[in-house]
Design a protein around this motif. Sequence first.
Motif, PDB file in Angstrom:
ATOM      1  N   GLY A   1       0.783  -1.243   0.000  1.00 16.90           N
ATOM      2  CA  GLY A   1       0.000   0.000   0.000  1.00 16.90           C
ATOM      3  C   GLY A   1       0.807   1.281   0.000  1.00 16.90           C
ATOM      4  O   GLY A   1       1.946   1.339  -0.477  1.00 16.90           O
ATOM      5  N   CYS A   2       0.206   2.332   0.603  1.00 25.44           N
ATOM      6  CA  CYS A   2       0.713   3.699   0.416  1.00 25.44           C
ATOM      7  C   CYS A   2       2.096   3.948   1.026  1.00 25.44           C
ATOM      8  O   CYS A   2       2.930   4.614   0.409  1.00 25.44           O
ATOM      9  CB  CYS A   2      -0.293   4.698   0.957  1.00 25.44           C
ATOM     10  SG  CYS A   2      -1.823   4.691  -0.006  1.00 25.44           S
ATOM     11  N   VAL A   3       2.358   3.442   2.243  1.00 19.32           N
ATOM     12  CA  VAL A   3       3.684   3.688   2.831  1.00 19.32           C
ATOM     13  C   VAL A   3       4.723   2.865   2.077  1.00 19.32           C
ATOM     14  O   VAL A   3       5.860   3.316   1.873  1.00 19.32           O
ATOM     15  CB  VAL A   3       3.729   3.377   4.346  1.00 19.32           C
ATOM     16  CG1 VAL A   3       5.072   3.771   4.925  1.00 19.32           C
ATOM     17  CG2 VAL A   3       2.618   4.106   5.080  1.00 19.32           C
TER      18      VAL A   3
ATOM     19  N   GLY B   1       3.930  -1.948  -3.686  1.00 17.28           N
ATOM     20  CA  GLY B   1       3.281  -0.642  -3.762  1.00 17.28           C
ATOM     21  C   GLY B   1       1.828  -0.698  -4.204  1.00 17.28           C
ATOM     22  O   GLY B   1       1.266  -1.771  -4.426  1.00 17.28           O
ATOM     23  N   THR B   2       1.227   0.482  -4.352  1.00 15.83           N
ATOM     24  CA  THR B   2      -0.221   0.578  -4.623  1.00 15.83           C
ATOM     25  C   THR B   2      -0.609   0.046  -6.001  1.00 15.83           C
ATOM     26  O   THR B   2      -1.740  -0.346  -6.213  1.00 15.83           O
ATOM     27  CB  THR B   2      -0.671   2.044  -4.533  1.00 15.83           C
ATOM     28  OG1 THR B   2       0.196   2.829  -5.370  1.00 15.83           O
ATOM     29  CG2 THR B   2      -0.593   2.583  -3.125  1.00 15.83           C
ATOM     30  N   HIS B   3       0.324   0.068  -6.962  1.00 17.58           N
ATOM     31  CA  HIS B   3      -0.017  -0.393  -8.309  1.00 17.58           C
ATOM     32  C   HIS B   3       0.401  -1.840  -8.561  1.00 17.58           C
ATOM     33  O   HIS B   3       0.113  -2.382  -9.610  1.00 17.58           O
ATOM     34  CB  HIS B   3       0.664   0.488  -9.365  1.00 17.58           C
ATOM     35  CG  HIS B   3       0.005   1.822  -9.519  1.00 17.58           C
ATOM     36  ND1 HIS B   3      -0.048   2.485 -10.712  1.00 17.58           N
ATOM     37  CD2 HIS B   3      -0.642   2.607  -8.628  1.00 17.58           C
ATOM     38  CE1 HIS B   3      -0.687   3.634 -10.543  1.00 17.58           C
ATOM     39  NE2 HIS B   3      -1.045   3.731  -9.292  1.00 17.58           N
TER      40      HIS B   3
ATOM     41  N   VAL C   1      11.317  -5.862  -3.498  1.00 14.25           N
ATOM     42  CA  VAL C   1      10.583  -4.594  -3.469  1.00 14.25           C
ATOM     43  C   VAL C   1      10.002  -4.341  -4.855  1.00 14.25           C
ATOM     44  O   VAL C   1      10.736  -4.391  -5.848  1.00 14.25           O
ATOM     45  CB  VAL C   1      11.521  -3.423  -3.080  1.00 14.25           C
ATOM     46  CG1 VAL C   1      10.782  -2.083  -3.113  1.00 14.25           C
ATOM     47  CG2 VAL C   1      12.131  -3.651  -1.701  1.00 14.25           C
ATOM     48  N   ASP C   2       8.689  -4.094  -4.946  1.00 12.89           N
ATOM     49  CA  ASP C   2       8.092  -3.716  -6.238  1.00 12.89           C
ATOM     50  C   ASP C   2       7.178  -2.514  -6.013  1.00 12.89           C
ATOM     51  O   ASP C   2       6.075  -2.634  -5.470  1.00 12.89           O
ATOM     52  CB  ASP C   2       7.293  -4.883  -6.837  1.00 12.89           C
ATOM     53  CG  ASP C   2       6.782  -4.553  -8.237  1.00 12.89           C
ATOM     54  OD1 ASP C   2       6.870  -3.373  -8.648  1.00 12.89           O
ATOM     55  OD2 ASP C   2       6.280  -5.465  -8.925  1.00 12.89           O
ATOM     56  N   ILE C   3       7.686  -1.341  -6.414  1.00 11.86           N
ATOM     57  CA  ILE C   3       6.859  -0.133  -6.282  1.00 11.86           C
ATOM     58  C   ILE C   3       6.687   0.526  -7.649  1.00 11.86           C
ATOM     59  O   ILE C   3       6.505   1.744  -7.754  1.00 11.86           O
ATOM     60  CB  ILE C   3       7.424   0.860  -5.232  1.00 11.86           C
ATOM     61  CG1 ILE C   3       8.884   1.195  -5.522  1.00 11.86           C
ATOM     62  CG2 ILE C   3       7.251   0.314  -3.833  1.00 11.86           C
ATOM     63  CD1 ILE C   3       9.397   2.392  -4.716  1.00 11.86           C
TER      64      ILE C   3
END
Length: 475
Positions: free
Chosen positions: A83-85, A105-107, A127-129
Amino acid sequence: MTKKKRVYINTIGCQMNVYDSGQLMTILKAHGFQETHEVEQADLIIVNTCAIREKAVQKMASFIGRFAGLKQKKPDARMVVAGCVAQQQGKKIIERFPYVDVVVGTHAFRRLPALLEDRELRAAPVVDISMTKDIEKTDSRTLLRHHQTNISEFVTIMRGCDNFCTYCVVPYVRGPEISRSPEDILSEISVLVESGMKEVTLLGQNVNSYGMKEGLCTFPELLKKVNEIDGLERIRFVTSHPKDLSPELIESFGRLEKLCRHIHLPVQSGSDRILKRMNRRYTAGAYLDKIRRLRQTAPDMALTTDIIVGFPGETEQDFYQTLELIRQVEYESLFAFEYSDRPDAPARRFKDKVEPPEKNRRLRELFALQESITRNKQEAMVGRTVEVLVEGESKKQQKQKYPINEASTELTGRTGGNRIVNFSFGLDCNLDINNLKGQTIQVRIEKAFSNSLWGIPVGMEFTSRQNKGGYVHVA
Ligand code: 5AD
Ligand code: SF4
């Protein structure tokens, strides 16, 4: 057969996160996981995070911190920050909490099953943002095979935000505004209705600008299409930006019988000077004018709002203008927050910050005013008969140990105006209470509390469209 892995999701934040967590759970179930509500039993722990205020970020940190020990006892357990953080901090989360396995992440949250596999292959955190320009298509039928449908459900109609209010982190963590196609939305709602949903809440950061950028239908047109879905009883939506509240949308409240007479219209401040600094792009006068028009169209319209106190540069006079606006509108209820500096959001750089004790005093004064308005409004409901969509057992009933139907039973539901109504049936009632779930019934209000009303069902005549003419008897 191998035992299914158990997943626990802790959701912090807004309804959008609640919806995303639901989707995440459904995706994981489709990949062989099962849900658990006991965090100690989980093989996979997910925290879906919120970045809107510093307090929400602290909540995330204390949750992750608590489970450092669990990882030691259960080295195979995996922890995901979503999510957002996650979007905002990316690999910094791993630097701070090295035992976190995946940051998503959000997407990217739909890719979680693949990311978990990656984590095992690499034996290192993942990590996937990454952000995408497209909005994902939902295969509603496949997803629903793994979804337990409730009477009331959220459906996202758009993601992101293009408004850039100066205090807000959303445009940075959720990306630019993008709308789902009406076909995708209508198909998801129809499938949910087939499996028992009666009330839908359409979600977006700014639903009033739905479809504009992509040249899809307008939001009032979308509402009209949703209104035509057979078997759906009620439509709600959040959140509306006052600047985009069009005359067509106001008229929809008069035209569409399923659209609940309730609007959440965040005003944030009653001072034009502060509204300008917040980049809200309306004045208090223009806001009040829209409220007047809403009430002309639907005199029983329930209104709720969001307010920020102690925004940088807010003087006592600005604050009193906010109180004055609250007095004028007389909201049913409101959410109010002390201003919180956010990384990325431009207001962070404003120099004239209001001191924390002063922000807190203003917040308490505002709550005291709203409490008296809410109390009067709740008490005015006593003696009235209201239509309630029954959602299930009341919170009090859920805490009690005896099963439904064995003693006096308390159920719960909400009015069109979004008031919670609890109501009881006596011991000798020969009614199939489980059948009442999803019905719209009339309840006479006997008692008012600050957050709920209590009453007794009257007439016992179902008003539900599906049950016209059906009667139940209550002794
Ligand atoms: N500080 C305090 N409140 C905020 N909100 C958004 N950003 C902030 C912030 N930086 C509030 C607004 C918004 C609600 C979801 O959260 O009132 O409408
Ligand atoms: Fe944030 Fe403003 Fe967008 Fe709402 S409209 S999400 S407050 S930037």
